[in-house]
Every structure is written in structure tokens, then in C-alpha cells.
Design an enzyme around this catalytic site. Sequence first.
Site, PDB file in Angstrom:
ATOM      1  N   HIS A 185       0.853  -1.189   0.000  1.00 21.13           N
ATOM      2  CA  HIS A 185       0.000   0.000   0.000  1.00 21.13           C
ATOM      3  C   HIS A 185       0.890   1.241   0.000  1.00 21.13           C
ATOM      4  O   HIS A 185       1.950   1.250   0.623  1.00 21.13           O
ATOM      5  CB  HIS A 185      -0.926  -0.004   1.210  1.00 21.13           C
ATOM      6  CG  HIS A 185      -1.985   1.056   1.156  1.00 21.13           C
ATOM      7  ND1 HIS A 185      -2.700   1.338   0.014  1.00 21.13           N
ATOM      8  CD2 HIS A 185      -2.430   1.930   2.103  1.00 21.13           C
ATOM      9  CE1 HIS A 185      -3.552   2.305   0.261  1.00 21.13           C
ATOM     10  NE2 HIS A 185      -3.407   2.691   1.511  1.00 21.13           N
ATOM     11  N   HIS A 241      -3.624   9.029   0.626  1.00 22.41           N
ATOM     12  CA  HIS A 241      -3.553   7.739  -0.066  1.00 22.41           C
ATOM     13  C   HIS A 241      -4.896   7.423  -0.699  1.00 22.41           C
ATOM     14  O   HIS A 241      -5.939   7.903  -0.265  1.00 22.41           O
ATOM     15  CB  HIS A 241      -3.123   6.614   0.892  1.00 22.41           C
ATOM     16  CG  HIS A 241      -4.019   6.421   2.069  1.00 22.41           C
ATOM     17  ND1 HIS A 241      -4.559   5.202   2.417  1.00 22.41           N
ATOM     18  CD2 HIS A 241      -4.470   7.294   3.010  1.00 22.41           C
ATOM     19  CE1 HIS A 241      -5.287   5.324   3.509  1.00 22.41           C
ATOM     20  NE2 HIS A 241      -5.258   6.579   3.888  1.00 22.41           N
ATOM     21  N   CYS A 249      -3.681   2.726  -5.728  1.00 24.75           N
ATOM     22  CA  CYS A 249      -2.884   3.595  -4.856  1.00 24.75           C
ATOM     23  C   CYS A 249      -1.469   3.818  -5.384  1.00 24.75           C
ATOM     24  O   CYS A 249      -0.863   4.872  -5.162  1.00 24.75           O
ATOM     25  CB  CYS A 249      -2.833   3.018  -3.439  1.00 24.75           C
ATOM     26  SG  CYS A 249      -2.090   1.360  -3.311  1.00 24.75           S
TER      27      CYS A 249
END
Length: 232
Positions: A62, A74, A163
Site C-alpha cells: 500500500h 492515499h 494507490c
Amino acid sequence: MKNPVPQAASLLLEKLLLLVHVRPLPAGSGGEPPPPPAPGYYDTSCFKRGDLLEVPRTLFVHFGIYLGENRVAHLMPDILPAFTGDRRQIQQVVTNKRLILGVITKTASIRVDTVEDFAYGGSILVNHMDRLFEDQVLGSEEAARRAEKLVGATAYSLLWNNCEHFVTYCRYGAPVSFQTDKFCETVKMIIRDQRSVLASVLVGLASIVCLGLAPSTTLPTIFVPFFLWMAG
């Protein structure tokens, strides 16, 4: 010799989950992950505004852009922005149900959370991708401003707008996802294997779920497994 079809299908499903941000659920959790660590869990003194933060997970990584003062921008799949503009509701920690429905409906938000909410107890790598882009790294303030400008509801695509695309655009000027590249290479490998008919069906079904019902997704789902079966 082991049957390659179940192995290939398992590998495909693992790669499909590569880009999904679903958090692991401990026993007795009631269907949702435990709360994030308390404020102060991470030492943010080494972070600078505009830094690219990575949190490696079991099946995915992530990404976020550090904005300073313990804040990270994010991109996360989230169904809630499609139903409400209430920032207080949207800003609450995203549940797994919201995540999954966001992936299915291709809805997301670029949100600002604390480092604790962003990393969720995982280890954090700082600017680890800079070595791959060499002279393409933008200024730290430019990266942070790009991230702040994009905050809000956005479209989501498991393969084309996740992301990683968000942070590489902010810090390097172009949206790139190496996780997507790995996934596509896995799909190509499976399709080349004439014995992986079942895996090809899963690829087609996944594309229909993620990209929608259309000739470009439905026809390959039918004809690719058929021709692989005929050739096998």
C-alpha cells in the site's frame, strides 16, 4: 505430477488480491479488522513532506504521500463517497465491506489519514521507489501539492487506477503500477498454458467483475477457455 490447473488458479487469485487493500481478520473479530495503533506508534520525525511511503503486506504493497504533521494522502477503494458527501462519515476508518464494495463499483477516495491509520501496524519504507525512477523524482513540495489537489472522490480500477498509480503520479509525474505489471504478466503466463482452462475462466470472470459486462470482457471469457480446451 501435480495438476497445474488448481495451482494456476490459486496463483491467479493470489495475484488478483495483490492490489486489494482488504485487511486480515483475526478470529472472533466480528467481520472487521482490529483498530489501528494508537497515535504516536510511529516515529514520524524521519518523514519529510512529499515522501512516498510504502507499507508491504502479505499479498500487496500500500502506498501514500506524506503531507507532514502525521498526515498521509492515499487512495483507497470505498463505496461511501458514492452515497454521501458527509466528510465526517467518509473520514471514518474504511471497513472491509466498504473496501470490497468500492472495488466492485469502481469507486474510491483519495483521503488524508494519520500515519497510524494508513500503515495499520505495518512497517513503512520511505522513498523506496526513487531508485527506479532516477532523475524523474519531482520536488518534495510539488509531490505533496499534487497529492493535496487530488484529495476527494475518484474512480477506482484494480489495474489502471490504484494507490500505486496515485503516488507515482504525485512523486514522479506519471502514473505507474509495478503491481499491475506483475499481475498482467501472471495472466499472460496462465493464458499461454493450454492446460489452464479453469484459470482462464477465472480471469474472464474477474475482468467482468472489475471492468463491467461488455464484449471486450465477455467474449474472451467464453472463447479463450474454449480454444484452450480444443487445443489441449
